[in-house]
Design a protein around this motif. Structure first.
Motif, PDB file in Angstrom:
ATOM      1  N   LEU A 273      11.182   3.338  -2.066  1.00  0.00           N
ATOM      2  CA  LEU A 273      11.922   2.755  -1.105  1.00  0.00           C
ATOM      3  C   LEU A 273      11.726   1.169  -1.131  1.00  0.00           C
ATOM      4  N   VAL A 274      10.461   0.872  -1.214  1.00  0.00           N
ATOM      5  CA  VAL A 274      10.171  -0.361  -1.136  1.00  0.00           C
ATOM      6  C   VAL A 274      10.653  -1.306  -2.295  1.00  0.00           C
ATOM      7  N   LYS A 275      10.555  -0.393  -3.397  1.00  0.00           N
ATOM      8  CA  LYS A 275      11.105  -1.090  -4.677  1.00  0.00           C
ATOM      9  C   LYS A 275      12.713  -1.234  -4.739  1.00  0.00           C
ATOM     10  N   ASP A 276      13.385  -0.185  -4.013  1.00  0.00           N
ATOM     11  CA  ASP A 276      14.758  -0.428  -4.019  1.00  0.00           C
ATOM     12  C   ASP A 276      15.293  -1.658  -2.989  1.00  0.00           C
ATOM     13  N   LEU A 277      14.353  -1.821  -1.852  1.00  0.00           N
ATOM     14  CA  LEU A 277      14.520  -2.783  -1.265  1.00  0.00           C
ATOM     15  C   LEU A 277      14.383  -4.137  -2.040  1.00  0.00           C
ATOM     16  N   GLN A 278      13.327  -4.283  -2.625  1.00  0.00           N
ATOM     17  CA  GLN A 278      13.223  -5.374  -3.390  1.00  0.00           C
ATOM     18  C   GLN A 278      14.127  -5.929  -4.486  1.00  0.00           C
TER      19      GLN A 278
ATOM     20  N   TRP B 215       0.985  -1.277   0.166  1.00  0.00           N
ATOM     21  CA  TRP B 215      -0.070  -0.031  -0.091  1.00  0.00           C
ATOM     22  C   TRP B 215       0.950   1.247   0.077  1.00  0.00           C
ATOM     23  N   ALA B 216       2.102   1.208  -0.252  1.00  0.00           N
ATOM     24  CA  ALA B 216       2.924   2.155  -0.194  1.00  0.00           C
ATOM     25  C   ALA B 216       2.921   2.944  -1.559  1.00  0.00           C
ATOM     26  N   SER B 217       3.227   4.457  -1.325  1.00  0.00           N
ATOM     27  CA  SER B 217       3.083   5.373  -2.391  1.00  0.00           C
ATOM     28  C   SER B 217       4.290   6.468  -2.427  1.00  0.00           C
ATOM     29  N   GLY B 218       4.552   6.762  -3.612  1.00  0.00           N
ATOM     30  CA  GLY B 218       5.502   7.995  -3.632  1.00  0.00           C
ATOM     31  C   GLY B 218       6.664   7.652  -3.145  1.00  0.00           C
TER      32      GLY B 218
ATOM     33  N   GLU C 156      23.214  -3.957   3.955  1.00  0.00           N
ATOM     34  CA  GLU C 156      22.641  -3.556   2.695  1.00  0.00           C
ATOM     35  C   GLU C 156      21.634  -3.099   2.798  1.00  0.00           C
ATOM     36  N   ALA C 157      20.719  -3.717   3.272  1.00  0.00           N
ATOM     37  CA  ALA C 157      19.222  -3.339   3.420  1.00  0.00           C
ATOM     38  C   ALA C 157      19.043  -1.979   4.111  1.00  0.00           C
ATOM     39  N   ALA C 158      19.885  -1.668   5.372  1.00  0.00           N
ATOM     40  CA  ALA C 158      19.921  -0.803   6.223  1.00  0.00           C
ATOM     41  C   ALA C 158      20.517   0.545   5.794  1.00  0.00           C
ATOM     42  N   ASN C 159      21.347   0.372   4.684  1.00  0.00           N
ATOM     43  CA  ASN C 159      21.877   1.420   4.033  1.00  0.00           C
ATOM     44  C   ASN C 159      20.955   1.912   2.863  1.00  0.00           C
ATOM     45  N   ILE C 160      20.293   1.074   2.406  1.00  0.00           N
ATOM     46  CA  ILE C 160      19.286   1.425   1.282  1.00  0.00           C
ATOM     47  C   ILE C 160      18.328   2.553   1.989  1.00  0.00           C
ATOM     48  N   ILE C 161      18.054   2.145   3.169  1.00  0.00           N
ATOM     49  CA  ILE C 161      16.763   2.892   4.042  1.00  0.00           C
ATOM     50  C   ILE C 161      17.450   4.207   4.378  1.00  0.00           C
ATOM     51  N   ALA C 162      18.717   4.107   4.719  1.00  0.00           N
ATOM     52  CA  ALA C 162      19.174   5.361   5.193  1.00  0.00           C
ATOM     53  C   ALA C 162      19.399   6.425   3.931  1.00  0.00           C
ATOM     54  N   LYS C 163      19.746   5.601   2.812  1.00  0.00           N
ATOM     55  CA  LYS C 163      19.986   6.800   1.656  1.00  0.00           C
ATOM     56  C   LYS C 163      18.610   7.398   1.113  1.00  0.00           C
TER      57      LYS C 163
END
Length: 435
Positions: free
Chosen positions: A56-61, A48-51, A350-357
């Protein structure tokens, strides 16, 4: 419609998690052991994420599938208007099947768990050594009655106020006031240059934000937790005091007329504060930091910044309202192995740094804190030093939270003591039915 009635308090757990934040980026810990069998197949996310959150979700995937190329993600995307819980309930009760769900409401997690829609992950947590990357406080936060369901991946400071320095300077305000009276005193200066001091997004749900931090700052975290559990009635004096403080803002011409507030959603408020500069302040979640960077193209810490809620001097100024987002495994899914691999991976560096970025705070111990921008550093340090309490609205049963939001909309139209009495009585009447 609710899947089941529920209400939880997470004050003590959040404090444990908050204390664990102090060492972010300071201690190296082991990466979880590799899975014996590489995950594969289709992994379905009820999304249900947007914008910027969707980005972020797509980058984590993408990060996960780069590591595990035999897995492919399928996003079952929901159309959301207002509170996403309604759309999620409709999908799940309608038979939608998925392996993973993004959740941000502790009460909703309990609702789903009580309906046997979630998979416990305690064995996976222990066997995979997920705790090497995610502090015990966050694990406790993801539990219902001692059983772990949620894996927190990000958390936010909900007592942080966004602003643009150039907007304040136009009104002759060099920096946001740190005390309540000084904060209110600046409203006349902002109004004087055609800037609405506070953008209150009261169209759907965010009208509750100011009330919830005021409740913490006037009554403290324990009292707020008791109210969430309905151990204190909504007619209690502590609730009236918080509303009276909210009324002080409105009577000081903080927010324009009620029509403007009721027509404004959180994203409209963010645009007015951070893009057009037609409003001075917005109190909202840290996802706006990501929106400002990703969607608005603003420079964090230069074009905009953040400060903590002004001190009231009532003995509770060390409190902070916080939220989290987590992934939970759904029992309806057909690829539990890949879902568990993702839940374990979300705590890695790896995941945490995606979130931070993306301008958000990661719950992982492995995050490279140097990736945080200046605004996120302000928020993260504030949470680490505070007594945190989970967002009140996210702890309430679904029908009660709806009534709570409607009654605050009524209060905004007439912030008198008589209205406060009527509003608190109406919320209490609904609470009596909900617990």
């Amino acid at each position: 419609m609710r899947i089941t009635d529920c209400a939880v308090s997470r004050r003590a757990i959040l404090l444990a998690a908050g204390l664990g934040l102090v060492g972010l980026g300071m201690t190296a810990v082991a990466v979880p052991a590799a899975l014996a069998d590489e995950p594969s197949g289709e992994l379905v996310l009820l999304n249900w994420a947007s914008g910027s959150e969707l980005a972020l979700v797509k980058d984590l995937q993408a990060g996960f599938t780069a590591k595990y190329p035999k897995v492919t993600f399928k996003n079952t995307e929901l159309t959301v208007q207002g509170d996403a819980r309604g759309a999620i309930r409709t999908a799940l009760l309608g038979g939608e099947k998925a392996d993973l769900l993004i959740n941000t409401w502790p009460a909703f997690r309990k609702e789903l768990a009580d309906a046997n829609m979630l998979r416990p992950v305690d064995k996976q947590w222990d066997d995979g050594k997920w705790g090497d990357n995610i502090a015990e406080g966050w694990r406790l936060l993801g539990q219902i009655d001692g059983v772990t369901y949620g894996v927190t991946y990000t958390f936010g400071d909900r007592s942080g106020i966004f602003y643009r320095p150039d907007t304040l300077k136009k009104a002759g305000i060099e920096a946001p006031a740190t005390d309540w009276d000084g904060f209110k005193a600046g409203f006349a200066k902002l109004n004087g240059v055609g800037v609405v001091p506070i953008a209150v997004p009261a169209k759907v749900w965010a009208q509750t934000e100011w009330f919830e931090t005021l409740l913490l700052r006037t009554a403290g975290v324990e009292a707020a937790a008791k109210l969430a559990r309905h151990e204190i009635p909504w007619t209690d004096p502590i609730v009236k005091t918080a509303f009276q403080k909210y009324a002080e803002l409105l009577k000081a011409n903080c927010c324009g007329d009620a029509t403007l507030m009721l027509a404004t959603d959180w994203d409209n408020a963010a645009e007015r504060v951070l893009k057009s500069g037609t409003a001075g302040y917005e109190l909202i979640g840290m996802w706006v930091n990501s929106v400002a960077k990703t969607d608005y193209g603003l420079k964090e810490g230069t074009d905009y910044s953040l400060f903590q809620f002004p001190a009231l001097g009532l003995g509770h100024d060390d409190t902070t309202s916080v939220d989290t987002k987590e992934f939970v495994g759904l029992s309806s899914g057909s690829n539990a192995a890949a879902a568990d691999a993702f839940l374990g991976w979300i705590g890695t560096a790896e995941a945490a740094n995606i979130i931070a970025k993306h301008g958000l705070a990661a719950a992982s111990n492995k995050v490279d804190a140097s990736l945080y921008g200046p605004v996120q550093k302000i928020a993260t340090e504030a949470v680490a030093k505070s007594k945190p309490q989970f967002v009140l609205g996210d702890l309430l049963p679904g029908d009660l939270v709806d009534e709570y939001r409607v009654q605050i909309q009524k209060f905004l139209q007439d912030p008198s003591d008589a209205t406060i009495d009527a509003v608190t009585a109406a919320i209490e009447a609904k609470a009596a039915e909900s617990y």
